[in-house]
Design an enzyme around this catalytic site. Structure first.
Site, mmCIF file in Angstrom:
data_model
loop_
_atom_site.group_PDB
_atom_site.id
_atom_site.type_symbol
_atom_site.label_atom_id
_atom_site.label_comp_id
_atom_site.label_asym_id
_atom_site.label_seq_id
_atom_site.Cartn_x
_atom_site.Cartn_y
_atom_site.Cartn_z
ATOM 1 N N CYS A 291 26.352 6.212 6.494
ATOM 2 C CA CYS A 291 27.250 7.348 6.312
ATOM 3 C C CYS A 291 26.593 8.418 5.444
ATOM 4 O O CYS A 291 25.901 8.118 4.475
ATOM 5 C CB CYS A 291 28.553 6.899 5.647
ATOM 6 N N ASP B 65 35.071 3.158 -2.396
ATOM 7 C CA ASP B 65 35.445 2.884 -1.014
ATOM 8 C C ASP B 65 36.947 2.991 -0.770
ATOM 9 O O ASP B 65 37.390 2.910 0.377
ATOM 10 C CB ASP B 65 34.971 1.483 -0.604
ATOM 11 N N LYS C 282 32.980 -6.885 5.012
ATOM 12 C CA LYS C 282 31.812 -6.238 5.621
ATOM 13 C C LYS C 282 30.645 -6.142 4.647
ATOM 14 O O LYS C 282 29.509 -6.511 4.968
ATOM 15 C CB LYS C 282 32.181 -4.828 6.097
ATOM 16 N N ASN C 283 30.912 -5.630 3.456
ATOM 17 C CA ASN C 283 29.835 -5.397 2.506
ATOM 18 C C ASN C 283 29.204 -6.698 2.019
ATOM 19 O O ASN C 283 28.070 -6.706 1.543
ATOM 20 C CB ASN C 283 30.342 -4.575 1.316
ATOM 21 N N ARG D 11 32.462 0.764 12.413
ATOM 22 C CA ARG D 11 31.453 0.146 11.554
ATOM 23 C C ARG D 11 32.066 -0.818 10.560
ATOM 24 O O ARG D 11 31.403 -1.781 10.137
ATOM 25 C CB ARG D 11 30.674 1.219 10.782
ATOM 26 N N ARG E 130 21.673 8.554 -2.243
ATOM 27 C CA ARG E 130 21.427 7.127 -2.397
ATOM 28 C C ARG E 130 19.947 6.757 -2.288
ATOM 29 O O ARG E 130 19.545 6.014 -1.401
ATOM 30 C CB ARG E 130 22.254 6.333 -1.374
#
Length: 459
Positions: free
Chosen positions: A149, A342, A55-56, A434, A154
């Site tokens: 999220c 993660d 995903k990332n 997600r 951030r």
């Protein structure tokens, strides 16, 4: 962006959070038609789990596709809500996207707009990374500040300072980032950039921006994550000149334009590690592929320290064999190649049934321990002080209604439910969707008993 590291004394840790519905999220009743996941625990798992594309990585690759005047084809694309959201954003820019199975064809030849609407960008932070590629390709870009999220502030200051170093004028007005190249020809200029912390997002944004800049750019203290390397590899396949990706110093020599490329994304190391923990927590045996073992070094090492057997069967395949007794260990999240933030929530779930006490120190995001209260709701014994949690193992978790608070917390609660006695109901599935491609189907295929329903749940 990393929060300040909290290495305070664990002697001041607060008492365990009681499993009381009035605590934490003050849940009362989930509205009708809101999906929940019901899980019957203590069912042994067995078989093979296919690992989807990362995903990332995919989201960054999609942003990177904007650099090419011809577009690209990306293979190994998972079915995720975030991929759909990113597709929607690119289409608002004039990009044509078509999907066939796990292949995404992206036509950027008619890129016409340099800004994306707030209602789309607010859904996920990764969409903000398109700022660098838009600015490089068009000479200007407008991007709303990102969402995603709620695991930490951030801020985007590293992105902004880096783009300014590349010769861009950047202002933030009413939640919109306005950037344009100051040169007459609309090109960014190569520069030496030092990142105060090795932010993945900032590294990716600035690397993309530099690919079409005039001259050479050096990014020092760059993020070293595999997803950064994957993005660099796509850019190189499209004609970019990048070296050093995967180290803390990346060099980019700007080129005039990029061309079409056919590219396959790396497998998702976080998904693989999540299923590794699921095998350990249910005391089961699961194999998984394709994986890149080097991407999983930290997770494999911690599992082995706990007493879990991890066997590499092939260059891209491993088997995890659960045991009867696990030892508690300490975990500190760090940028790659350190232990990934993660995976913090999933490993905390496993620690709840280990013998002894382990300390989890979350140093990357300041608000990524909201799952503590939910695990305690299931009978865990976790004491929390700021970003440090002390997890004392209990013989058994118990099924309970729980609420997912972010993407990785949702996965932790699912695997905790698989190991718990009785039934667990996981709410907040929009987080899970997600980042995990068909997780229910994959779990059912190896024997798990779980199903999605829209029944009203009182908690």
């Amino acid at each position: 962006m990393p929060a300040a590291m909290d290495r305070g004394s664990t002697s001041q840790i607060s008492e365990p959070i009681e499993s009381n519905p009035s605590d934490n999220l003050q849940m009362t009743q989930i509205e009708q038609n809101t999906p929940v996941l019901r899980i019957i625990g203590k069912v042994p798992l067995s078989g093979h789990v296919p690992i989807s594309g990362a995903k990332n990585s995919i989201l960054a690759l999609m942003a990177g596709s904007l650099l090419s005047s011809e577009g690209c084809r990306i293979r190994n694309v998972p079915y995720l809500a975030d991929v759909k959201s990113m597709s929607d954003i690119l289409e608002t820019l004039g990009v044509k996207i078509s999907r066939s199975g796990e292949v995404l064809d992206i036509d950027t030849s008619n890129l016409t707009k340099n800004s994306a609407p707030y209602e789309l960008v607010s859904k996920m932070r990764a969409s903000f990374f398109a700022l660098g590629s838009l600015l490089a390709r068009l000479g200007s870009a407008k991007m709303p500040l990102p969402g995603g999220c709620a695991i930490g502030a951030r801020p985007v200051d590293l992105h902004v300072r880096g783009l300014q170093a590349l010769g861009a004028s950047v202002q933030i007005e009413h939640g919109i980032v306005h950037a344009h190249a100051n040169s007459r020809n609309g090109k960014l200029q190569g520069a030496k950039i030092y990142l105060d912390c090795p932010s993945v997002g900032a590294t990716e944004t600035l690397m993309m921006a530099a690919t079409l800049a005039e001259g050479e750019t050096m990014i020092e203290n760059a993020a070293q994550e595999p997803e950064v390397v994957d993005l660099a590899d796509l850019c190189i396949a499209m004609g970019a000149k990048i070296r050093g990706a995967g180290t803390n110093t990346i060099f980019i020599e700007g080129v005039e334009k990029l061309h079409f490329a056919d590219f396959t994304a790396i497998p998702d190391r976080i998904e693989a590690a999540t299923f590794m923990v699921a095998a350990a927590m249910t005391r089961s045996t699961l194999s998984m592929s394709p994986i890149v073992p080097a991407h999983l070094t930290a997770a494999i090492s911690k599992l082995q320290d706990m007493g879990v057997t991890v066997r590499q069967d092939a260059p891209d395949r491993i088997t995890v064999i659960g045991g009867d007794h696990y030892r508690a260990i300490d975990i500190e999240t760090l940028p790659y190649p350190g232990f990934p933030t993660d995976m913090q929530a999933q490993f905390m779930a496993l620690l709840t049934i280990c013998e002894g006490s382990g300390v989890v120190n979350e140093t990357v995001y300041e608000n990524r321990l909201q799952h503590v209260a939910e695990l305690n709701r299931m009978g865990a014994n976790i004491r929390l002080k700021n970003n440090v949690a002390v997890v004392t193992g209990v013989p058994q978790l118990s099924g309970a209604p729980v609420m997912a608070t972010d993407l990785r917390a949702s996965a932790a609660l699912v695997i905790a439910g698989l190991a718990a006695d009785g039934e667990t109901t996981v709410m907040g599935l929009h987080h899970l969707d997600r980042g995990y491609d068909r997780i229910e189907e994959k779990l059912r295929n190896v024997g798990a008993k779980l199903y999605r329903t829209t029944e009203v749940v009182s908690v």
